[in-house]
Design a protein around this motif. Structure first.
Motif, PDB file in Angstrom:
ATOM      1  N   GLN A   1       2.305  -3.921  -1.402  1.00 15.10           N
ATOM      2  CA  GLN A   1       0.971  -3.373  -1.207  1.00 15.10           C
ATOM      3  C   GLN A   1       0.954  -2.426   0.001  1.00 15.10           C
ATOM      4  O   GLN A   1       0.351  -1.352  -0.059  1.00 15.10           O
ATOM      5  N   THR A   2       1.632  -2.807   1.082  1.00 14.28           N
ATOM      6  CA  THR A   2       1.689  -1.951   2.270  1.00 14.28           C
ATOM      7  C   THR A   2       2.425  -0.653   1.965  1.00 14.28           C
ATOM      8  O   THR A   2       1.962   0.430   2.354  1.00 14.28           O
ATOM      9  N   LEU A   3       3.548  -0.741   1.270  1.00 25.42           N
ATOM     10  CA  LEU A   3       4.317   0.469   0.950  1.00 25.42           C
ATOM     11  C   LEU A   3       3.540   1.392   0.021  1.00 25.42           C
ATOM     12  O   LEU A   3       3.594   2.625   0.169  1.00 25.42           O
ATOM     13  N   LEU A   4       2.813   0.828  -0.918  1.00 26.82           N
ATOM     14  CA  LEU A   4       1.974   1.653  -1.798  1.00 26.82           C
ATOM     15  C   LEU A   4       0.846   2.326  -1.012  1.00 26.82           C
ATOM     16  O   LEU A   4       0.495   3.479  -1.275  1.00 26.82           O
ATOM     17  N   ALA A   5       0.308   1.628  -0.035  1.00 28.84           N
ATOM     18  CA  ALA A   5      -0.737   2.213   0.809  1.00 28.84           C
ATOM     19  C   ALA A   5      -0.164   3.359   1.646  1.00 28.84           C
ATOM     20  O   ALA A   5      -0.822   4.387   1.824  1.00 28.84           O
ATOM     21  N   TRP A   6       1.059   3.186   2.153  1.00 26.54           N
ATOM     22  CA  TRP A   6       1.711   4.259   2.915  1.00 26.54           C
ATOM     23  C   TRP A   6       1.909   5.488   2.044  1.00 26.54           C
ATOM     24  O   TRP A   6       1.758   6.605   2.493  1.00 26.54           O
ATOM     25  N   GLU A   7       2.257   5.258   0.794  1.00 27.65           N
ATOM     26  CA  GLU A   7       2.527   6.348  -0.131  1.00 27.65           C
ATOM     27  C   GLU A   7       1.267   7.198  -0.358  1.00 27.65           C
ATOM     28  O   GLU A   7       1.356   8.419  -0.492  1.00 27.65           O
ATOM     29  N   ARG A   8       0.109   6.565  -0.374  1.00 27.75           N
ATOM     30  CA  ARG A   8      -1.148   7.270  -0.622  1.00 27.75           C
ATOM     31  C   ARG A   8      -1.808   7.781   0.653  1.00 27.75           C
ATOM     32  O   ARG A   8      -2.727   8.589   0.596  1.00 27.75           O
ATOM     33  N   SER A   9      -1.356   7.304   1.793  1.00 23.73           N
ATOM     34  CA  SER A   9      -2.019   7.619   3.058  1.00 23.73           C
ATOM     35  C   SER A   9      -1.800   9.074   3.471  1.00 23.73           C
ATOM     36  O   SER A   9      -0.753   9.658   3.227  1.00 23.73           O
ATOM     37  N   THR A  10      -2.810   9.627   4.108  1.00 21.54           N
ATOM     38  CA  THR A  10      -2.696  10.981   4.654  1.00 21.54           C
ATOM     39  C   THR A  10      -2.638  10.962   6.170  1.00 21.54           C
ATOM     40  O   THR A  10      -2.580  12.026   6.792  1.00 21.54           O
ATOM     41  N   THR A  11      -2.656   9.778   6.767  1.00 28.22           N
ATOM     42  CA  THR A  11      -2.691   9.689   8.223  1.00 28.22           C
ATOM     43  C   THR A  11      -1.382   9.214   8.839  1.00 28.22           C
ATOM     44  O   THR A  11      -1.246   9.260  10.055  1.00 28.22           O
TER      45      THR A  11
END
Length: 106
Positions: free
Chosen positions: A19-29
């Protein structure tokens, strides 16, 4: 049938890590490098070979092994960049030449 060696590396992620890695993938920050390393780990966990995952995210195999090793040893924290030393160069030190060492030629 694919030819060549297969990797002995099997990577299993916990649901929280995925879940964390998927969030990193979508993050723009977050930094692009961190997102790239996270994407590579996700691809490896999904069964892609190291060579193919490295090519997909734009890393060399050498750097991929470095980040894989750090992830296996330290988890998600290992994917972050290590802090750099912040040694300041004083304005007079830039060239490191002493004014007495300069030869004048006419």
């Amino acid at each position: 049938m694919p030819r060549g060696r297969t990797t002995a590396l099997t990577m299993r992620l916990t649901p929280a890590q995925r879940q964390t890695l998927l969030a990193w993938e979508r993050s723009t920050t977050i930094s692009a490098g961190l997102a790239r390393r996270g994407r590579m780990i996700l691809l490896l966990a999904d069964g892609m070979t190291i060579t193919d995952a490295a090519a997909a995210v734009g890393l060399s195999r050498r750097h991929s092994y470095k980040w894989i090793r750090r992830f296996l040893e330290q988890g998600l924290e290992g994917l972050h960049d290590k802090p750099r030393s912040h040694r300041r160069i004083e304005p007079g030190q830039a060239g490191m030449t002493d004014h007495n060492d300069v030869d004048l030629v006419f």
